[in-house]
Write a protein that holds these residues in place. Sequence first.
Motif, mmCIF file in Angstrom:
data_model
loop_
_atom_site.group_PDB
_atom_site.id
_atom_site.type_symbol
_atom_site.label_atom_id
_atom_site.label_comp_id
_atom_site.label_asym_id
_atom_site.label_seq_id
_atom_site.Cartn_x
_atom_site.Cartn_y
_atom_site.Cartn_z
ATOM 1 N N VAL A 1 -22.221 -29.330 18.217
ATOM 2 C CA VAL A 1 -21.222 -30.394 18.392
ATOM 3 C C VAL A 1 -21.818 -31.760 18.023
ATOM 4 C CG1 VAL A 1 -19.800 -31.608 20.109
ATOM 5 C CG2 VAL A 1 -19.939 -29.110 20.141
ATOM 6 N N VAL A 2 -23.098 -31.936 18.311
ATOM 7 C CA VAL A 2 -23.708 -33.250 18.093
ATOM 8 C C VAL A 2 -24.746 -33.226 16.968
ATOM 9 C CG1 VAL A 2 -23.314 -34.123 20.433
ATOM 10 C CG2 VAL A 2 -25.333 -32.720 19.965
ATOM 11 N N ASP A 3 -24.914 -32.081 16.355
ATOM 12 C CA ASP A 3 -25.958 -31.927 15.339
ATOM 13 C C ASP A 3 -25.760 -32.927 14.212
ATOM 14 O OD1 ASP A 3 -28.121 -30.893 14.029
ATOM 15 O OD2 ASP A 3 -26.935 -29.351 12.984
ATOM 16 N N GLY A 4 -26.817 -33.599 13.861
ATOM 17 C CA GLY A 4 -26.744 -34.572 12.773
ATOM 18 C C GLY A 4 -26.367 -35.957 13.248
ATOM 19 N N HIS A 5 -26.061 -36.097 14.517
ATOM 20 C CA HIS A 5 -25.637 -37.414 15.031
ATOM 21 C C HIS A 5 -26.544 -37.864 16.154
ATOM 22 C CE1 HIS A 5 -22.054 -36.717 12.680
ATOM 23 N NE2 HIS A 5 -21.967 -35.516 13.243
ATOM 24 N N GLU A 6 -27.758 -37.269 16.214
ATOM 25 C CA GLU A 6 -28.642 -37.540 17.350
ATOM 26 C C GLU A 6 -28.978 -39.012 17.478
ATOM 27 O OE1 GLU A 6 -28.962 -35.222 14.962
ATOM 28 O OE2 GLU A 6 -30.586 -33.837 15.429
ATOM 29 N N THR A 7 -28.986 -39.736 16.385
ATOM 30 C CA THR A 7 -29.411 -41.133 16.446
ATOM 31 C C THR A 7 -28.242 -42.072 16.731
ATOM 32 O OG1 THR A 7 -29.141 -41.234 14.068
ATOM 33 C CG2 THR A 7 -31.356 -40.765 14.913
ATOM 34 N N ARG A 8 -27.024 -41.528 16.767
ATOM 35 C CA ARG A 8 -25.866 -42.408 16.991
ATOM 36 C C ARG A 8 -25.544 -42.498 18.482
ATOM 37 N NH1 ARG A 8 -21.002 -40.257 13.458
ATOM 38 N NH2 ARG A 8 -19.960 -41.836 14.726
ATOM 39 N N ALA A 9 -24.804 -43.533 18.840
ATOM 40 C CA ALA A 9 -24.274 -43.602 20.198
ATOM 41 C C ALA A 9 -22.873 -43.009 20.154
ATOM 42 C CB ALA A 9 -24.230 -45.041 20.687
ATOM 43 N N LEU A 10 -22.711 -41.877 20.766
ATOM 44 C CA LEU A 10 -21.401 -41.217 20.788
ATOM 45 C C LEU A 10 -20.703 -41.552 22.102
ATOM 46 C CD1 LEU A 10 -22.417 -37.726 19.365
ATOM 47 C CD2 LEU A 10 -21.647 -39.766 18.122
ATOM 48 N N THR A 11 -19.390 -41.297 22.116
ATOM 49 C CA THR A 11 -18.624 -41.573 23.343
ATOM 50 C C THR A 11 -18.080 -40.262 23.904
ATOM 51 O OG1 THR A 11 -17.992 -43.698 22.446
ATOM 52 C CG2 THR A 11 -16.735 -42.908 24.344
ATOM 53 N N PHE A 12 -18.333 -40.044 25.167
ATOM 54 C CA PHE A 12 -17.733 -38.918 25.893
ATOM 55 C C PHE A 12 -16.731 -39.481 26.882
ATOM 56 C CE2 PHE A 12 -21.466 -36.959 24.173
ATOM 57 C CZ PHE A 12 -21.201 -35.575 24.089
ATOM 58 N N TYR A 13 -15.708 -38.660 27.158
ATOM 59 C CA TYR A 13 -14.676 -39.074 28.111
ATOM 60 C C TYR A 13 -14.643 -38.077 29.253
ATOM 61 C CZ TYR A 13 -13.248 -41.927 24.171
ATOM 62 O OH TYR A 13 -13.243 -42.810 23.147
ATOM 63 N N GLY A 14 -14.366 -38.574 30.451
ATOM 64 C CA GLY A 14 -14.275 -37.683 31.599
ATOM 65 C C GLY A 14 -13.323 -38.248 32.627
ATOM 66 N N THR B 1 -23.523 -42.527 24.895
ATOM 67 C CA THR B 1 -24.781 -41.778 24.974
ATOM 68 C C THR B 1 -25.950 -42.725 24.729
ATOM 69 O OG1 THR B 1 -24.738 -41.243 22.628
ATOM 70 C CG2 THR B 1 -23.705 -39.669 24.140
ATOM 71 N N GLU B 2 -27.038 -42.421 25.436
ATOM 72 C CA GLU B 2 -28.268 -43.181 25.222
ATOM 73 C C GLU B 2 -29.232 -42.346 24.379
ATOM 74 O OE1 GLU B 2 -30.037 -45.070 28.789
ATOM 75 O OE2 GLU B 2 -31.892 -44.091 28.128
ATOM 76 N N LYS B 3 -29.200 -41.027 24.659
ATOM 77 C CA LYS B 3 -30.081 -40.099 23.938
ATOM 78 C C LYS B 3 -29.343 -38.794 23.737
ATOM 79 C CE LYS B 3 -34.694 -41.450 25.310
ATOM 80 N NZ LYS B 3 -35.795 -41.225 26.233
ATOM 81 N N ILE B 4 -29.576 -38.194 22.583
ATOM 82 C CA ILE B 4 -29.043 -36.852 22.350
ATOM 83 C C ILE B 4 -30.234 -35.984 21.979
ATOM 84 C CG2 ILE B 4 -27.570 -35.454 20.861
ATOM 85 C CD1 ILE B 4 -25.816 -38.024 20.569
ATOM 86 N N ILE B 5 -30.458 -34.924 22.731
ATOM 87 C CA ILE B 5 -31.652 -34.091 22.507
ATOM 88 C C ILE B 5 -31.196 -32.662 22.232
ATOM 89 C CG2 ILE B 5 -33.800 -33.237 23.501
ATOM 90 C CD1 ILE B 5 -33.580 -35.842 25.345
ATOM 91 N N ILE B 6 -31.305 -32.285 20.954
ATOM 92 C CA ILE B 6 -30.914 -30.934 20.559
ATOM 93 C C ILE B 6 -32.080 -30.000 20.821
ATOM 94 C CG2 ILE B 6 -30.405 -29.539 18.503
ATOM 95 C CD1 ILE B 6 -28.705 -31.909 17.564
ATOM 96 N N HIS B 7 -31.765 -28.795 21.275
ATOM 97 C CA HIS B 7 -32.849 -27.841 21.560
ATOM 98 C C HIS B 7 -33.688 -27.633 20.298
ATOM 99 C CE1 HIS B 7 -35.004 -24.177 22.605
ATOM 100 N NE2 HIS B 7 -34.779 -24.529 23.884
ATOM 101 N N PRO B 8 -35.016 -27.720 20.426
ATOM 102 C CA PRO B 8 -35.862 -27.635 19.231
ATOM 103 C C PRO B 8 -35.719 -26.296 18.502
ATOM 104 C CG PRO B 8 -37.197 -27.606 21.224
ATOM 105 C CD PRO B 8 -35.809 -27.955 21.642
ATOM 106 N N GLY B 9 -35.249 -25.245 19.150
ATOM 107 C CA GLY B 9 -35.135 -23.934 18.495
ATOM 108 C C GLY B 9 -33.767 -23.685 17.896
ATOM 109 N N TYR B 10 -32.932 -24.736 17.860
ATOM 110 C CA TYR B 10 -31.568 -24.541 17.343
ATOM 111 C C TYR B 10 -31.591 -24.321 15.835
ATOM 112 C CZ TYR B 10 -26.905 -25.724 15.729
ATOM 113 O OH TYR B 10 -25.701 -25.723 15.080
ATOM 114 N N ASN B 11 -30.894 -23.283 15.357
ATOM 115 C CA ASN B 11 -30.784 -22.977 13.927
ATOM 116 C C ASN B 11 -29.366 -23.184 13.477
ATOM 117 O OD1 ASN B 11 -33.407 -22.183 13.505
ATOM 118 N ND2 ASN B 11 -32.994 -20.083 14.133
#
Length: 670
Positions: A469-482, A497-507
């Motif tokens: 869902v967030v792959d390729g946008h780790e450096t951007r500030a995204l907006t979530f709603y709740g 978002t302040e940080k987005i951390i994708i699992h290092p083993g994600y393919n």
Amino acid sequence: MIFLCVCVLLLPVCFTHPLAGWVSSPGHPEGYEPNSEMNWERCAPAGHTLSLSIIHLDLEDSYQCENDALKVFADNILINTLCGKKSAEQLQASVNPSLRSSPGGCLSLTFQSDYSNTEQHTGFRAFYTVQDVDECWDSDLQCSHFCHNYIGGYSCSCRPGYFLSEDQHTCTVNCTEERFGEGILTPPGSPGPYFENAQCSYTLSVKDGMQLILNFTGVFDVEIRDGQCVDTLTIKTDSATFGPYCGQEAPGSIDTGAQHVEVLFRTDQGGTNQGFSLIYGYRKMVCPGIVTADSVLSPQKSVYLMEDTITVQCVTGYTLDNSIEKTFESTCQSSGKWSPVKNCKPVDCGVPELPDLMTLTEKNPLTTYKHNISLKCESEFYQLFGHENYTCNANGFWESNGEILSAEADLPKCLPVCGMSKEVFSAGRVFGGKKAKLGQIPWQLLIKQPMRGGASLISDRWALTAAHVVDGHETRALTFYGGMIDGLDKNAVAMQTEKIIIHPGYNKVSTDTEQLNYDNDIALVKMSARVPLSHNIRPVCLPEKNVGPAMEGKTGTVSGFGAVSEDRMKSKYLQYAHLEEYLEVPCFSTDLKVTDNMFCAGGDGADACKGDSGGPLVLPVVGIGSPVKPYRLKGIVSWGPAKCGDKEFKGYYTKVQNYLDWIRETVEKN
Ligand SMILES: *[C@@H]1O[C@H](CO)[C@@H](O)[C@H](O)[C@H]1NC(C)=O
Ligand SMILES: *[C@@H]1O[C@H](CO)[C@@H](O)[C@H](O)[C@H]1NC(C)=O
Ligand SMILES: *[C@@H]1O[C@H](CO)[C@@H](O)[C@H](O)[C@H]1NC(C)=O
Ligand SMILES: *[C@@H]1O[C@H](CO)[C@@H](O)[C@H](O)[C@H]1NC(C)=O
Ligand SMILES: [Ca+2]
Ligand SMILES: [Ca+2]
Ligand SMILES: [Ca+2]
């Protein structure tokens, strides 16, 4: 004779009025005329009375003396009306004794005759005198010993040993005395009954550095009546009062602790009591066994004498005024007092500085030694982890079972309560999903850009979503709603978002090589600020460590704002559906590689679909969670058949239980 004698004593009065003399009716002794009239008055000087003796009376007799009459007034009050004829003996016996004024008062006479006289009457003749009042006859005057009458007044006098007090009536004793050293003290009158009306004040003194000791010896007898002291013996020092004493029992020996003592002895008018005999002596000045409260003395002694020096130590939990010192030296002075004297005060731990969200249960607790405080979280959406009750220890720290409350140590924490929702909804399986109610799935987040997807709040700062869902946008500030169930709700809580951390083993899926797949499709998202928790937005719990099938053979609930049917890409409202796990691998025909980091789940006509990616699959099914069975995030919507909602309604979910260590470590490090 009387006339002259009185005149000499009261000369000024004499010149205005003679103090004795005669008074008679007009024309006496020949006789009075009809219609004659006479008025007469005399007054007595102070301390005297005026009296009248009628020696001759011959007036016309008539009923009630209507015709001719002699009237006598004492102090303007009529005391007798006379007429007719009376012999001197009769007058002396029945009339004259009452013709007397009050002390300093007046007598007056009026004589009147009417228009006729049937025969000639001679009238009256009387003698008046001024006499001294004998005040000593009058018991109300209260000379306490002797009374002496004299003409025009009286005086009191006293027995030997007494003197007349200022009121000129009471006899008292002069027993004000100062004594030095040792001796015996007895009240005035001893031996024998002590004097009455005494106000004795004996001041006893000894030399500097000594203190008086008082012993009673022999008879002790001070007047008492009905258990109340009538006469009193009282002993006073600068700092203490002994007594008042009375009765027949002598007080024990008195260690006064003072260089100067005042012995007060008060007696009343009556009684014959023997008094007391007081031996006074002295010894070296003693200081008290306590210098200040909450301290101990060393060395320990039964008696501390003048010039002794000791160490005073505050007891545990106490220190000297405004310092961390606990001891001082003090010396017994010749005054019997310790010097210097400092105070031991309880240690004060103060109000502790607490982390955010945490507060004291009591607003203004006592914070000194041995007092307790307890911590709590300010909001019901948080729970306290760590010690709750602290006690102020002797070193001035808050302590709980050996743990000190300080920033260096592990402070207790307020962590969000996870896995709770408003349980006011009925559970049930609904074909194709059911619209959620506000607060029912409060951990559900929605992301709209760069792609529509879901996420789950797992604390007040972090959310979990799928990596793709967030792959390729780790450096951007995204907006979530709740906090909403309507994707377009303007009141939704927006989180950056302040940080987005994708699992290092994600393919990533790639068409070039069959090896690539959705393994490790998980990402952690840190929000830039603490999410304001409420009934509508709260975290879900992570699963417990588990090695078996992800859903433990139970039914779970998936939710999202994704497609509700094949032709529509997204739903305006939050939908949920109930799913079960399928254990065959793969559970539908696919070219993608299935790993142990994913599990398959599907429902009877319900499924996750496009736009649900990253969203939660929780256990238990929505509606039956409870504080002992909170909702746990079992899966993250990951991937499914090309056509979602196909007749098998199945899809793959990231198995969250495989990532507990990675989540914990990542959250700690970031
Ligand atoms: C009582 O005695 C003291 C000392 O003996 C004396 O100074 C004082 O004047 C006396 N008081 C009276 C009222 O006699
Ligand atoms: C007072 O009595 C105590 C014992 O009763 C005795 O030790 C002390 O010496 C006595 N003091 C005087 C001044 O007589
Ligand atoms: C503090 O708590 C302890 C144990 O809970 C209790 O024994 C003690 O009396 C409390 N102290 C005060 C001052 O209330
Ligand atoms: C803290 O103290 C309160 C009241 O004194 C008590 O109800 C509570 O059980 C205590 N908590 C702990 C963890 O001991
Ligand atoms: Ca007449
Ligand atoms: Ca008199
Ligand atoms: Ca008495």
